[in-house]
Design an enzyme around this catalytic site. Sequence first.
Site, short mmCIF file in Angstrom:
data_model
loop_
_atom_site.label_atom_id
_atom_site.label_comp_id
_atom_site.label_asym_id
_atom_site.label_seq_id
_atom_site.Cartn_x
_atom_site.Cartn_y
_atom_site.Cartn_z
NE ARG A 139 121.22 27.53 9.88
CZ ARG A 139 122.14 28.05 10.66
NH1 ARG A 139 121.53 28.43 11.85
NH2 ARG A 139 123.41 28.19 10.57
CG HIS B 108 120.41 32.66 11.77
ND1 HIS B 108 119.25 32.31 12.45
CD2 HIS B 108 120.59 34.01 11.98
CE1 HIS B 108 118.64 33.26 12.91
NE2 HIS B 108 119.25 34.24 12.61
CE1 TYR C 129 126.74 27.58 12.35
CE2 TYR C 129 127.76 29.95 12.31
CZ TYR C 129 126.53 29.01 11.99
OH TYR C 129 125.64 29.23 11.22
#
Lengths: 365, 324
Positions: free
Chosen positions: A269, A273, A282
Amino acid sequence: MSAILKSEIESNGSSVQVLKEDGSLLNKKAEPDFSKEDLKKLYYLMVLTRMTDERFLRMQRQGRIGFYLTSTGEEAAHIGSAFAMEEKDWLFLQYREPGAALLRGFSLFRFACQILGNVGDLTKGRQMPCHYAYKEGHILSISSPIGTQIPQAVGFAWAAKIRNDNLASLVYFGDGATSSGDFHVGMNFAGVFKVPVVFFCKNNQLAISLPFEKQTAVSSVALKAQAYGIDGIRVDGNDLLAVIQVTKQAVQKARSGGGPTLIEALTYRIGAHSTSDDPRIYGDESKLEEWKKKDCILRFQKYLESKGIWSLGFEKEVQERAGVEVSKAIEEAEKLSAPSLDTLFEDVYSDLPQQLREQKNELLS
Amino acid sequence: MPVYNMIQALNDALRTAMRKNDRIVILGEDIGKLGGVFRVTKDLMAEFGTDRVIDTPLAEGGIIGAAIGMALYGLRPIAEIQFSDFIYPAFDQIVNELAKYRYRSGGQYECPLIIRTPSGGGIKGGLYHSQSPEAYFIHTPGLKVVMPSNPYDAKGMLLSSLDQNDPVVFFEPKRIYRSAKGEVPETEYRVEIGKAQVVKQGKDVTLISYGAMMTEALEAAEKALEEGIQVELIDLRSLVPLDIETMIHSIQKTGRVVIVNEAPRTCGFAAELMALINEKAFLYLEAPPARVTGFDTPFPYSLEHDYLPSVGRILKEIYKTTHF
């Protein structure tokens, strides 16, 4: 083809590949026999999908839309697999496969209307952006729970089998969904009843903030297929040609009564998100940079260049055409207003029960 | 006309419908060879084969999830959840998926799935074979929810449910599965979803119930008559959609109402009925609406008959409200 698709995957998690990272062929025998038009179409669709994501992301940052989910870096995985299915087959999307919907004829205008939730939205402004449904193109309705579509896709394909209709379904989900009960029951039912379904896991190695190694202790999602008595295979998700080949074989097998296949497309990714997420908190910067170099569009571009299809001139033409298409769709969609108030009460039931009738009058009076 | 119990009536309904419509498939745990743990699907596998009568692995979420897919494809699936106490693994599929499918797709898709499930206590089933979870589903827009109380309604309502283009949660009061008997026509008849039935006419107090509790309610009404109290007894049968008119019409006549259901009290369906009555018939009321329900405890094993509304508890409320 059977040389590519192995029913057992090695436990080191190696992936099926057709194109090397530099776009050259790993094995000349495995090269699919696609027409120039198909290759151009696929490239255009990948570019269009990325551009669409970029534009909607920018619109969200500008405050013109409330929310968006990009698929950046994962275009080959979802476009390749959707391309491998026939028109009569049905797709159960998660929410990060805009290219698959575009491939099925979901127009950018309708997509923009859904993002805006306006009167042009086929789903009447009822869901968050990226949660569309497009029956005409055999796209089921998208919901937010991560795995609920999995057993539904099984039931759908199972029904086709019961009716002796020769078609299959393909269901998308992420690595996060493989931890859900829905994944387990879907795989189990499909295995027991030899359902003509293709499970397509886009392992982008992140479930919001959770890395893949914290999602499961097994090295590859594909290995999980063994527990259900079905075939599992891991494919390089950034290799468009490999994704197409592997999916084609899985769907042919499904249609001919060979049962389901779990395909794990390994990718990464590249974006967040969603627009509500902040991967800076993170994220793994070095891993991100490493995967950016493996970009699926770039790899396919190099392949097309080697075939004499891609050139700087071709690229310019593609970029311009896609840019105009996206701009025009958004411009047209932004002219439309919100759905009317009475649509609030439509489609809850096939009729309007008394209590809803009363509540509708309460709102409208 | 044959006399059937609820199980026979439901079995007859399934067979009748499946003979007529080959798109009907039924799926659930132990429903095939065994015919279901209560035998509602007895002999159906032998007649219709394993493609249409499907013994599934033990996963309620899988049963409902797959059945949703089948309904979307164009089949008319009827899923059995062996006990409604075990419906919760499928809660996400029912509440987030099934109930919302037409709405969220803007009417492009519909999902006509019937979920049959035995519910209620009084069979020595303890915590996990006795619950009455109907309120969860009544609270979910998009679902129709019914609960017949006799064999005639059971067959007629199951056949009507198959005419609906909406999902129907079809609760079957298992305590009276075999004890409730009655004449059931062999023909294919319908009992309309959304219509309550006035079982007994009376002028003094309206008694509203549904499902297995209709047995206690009827006995209480008969006992009350011995005391000279004429009870008007209504069997709701259909909880969503609700026949508000029949209910309000009766209360306008009697001015008094007692509601009986066996689910826990707080936020139970009786609470919603009381709210509706207060909104729509307040000025006709001669006494506060009363309810007799299960208690706000988990369903007990040894003391189940003390937990369940009894004829005595119902009578007490009838007296209280008529002497207010």
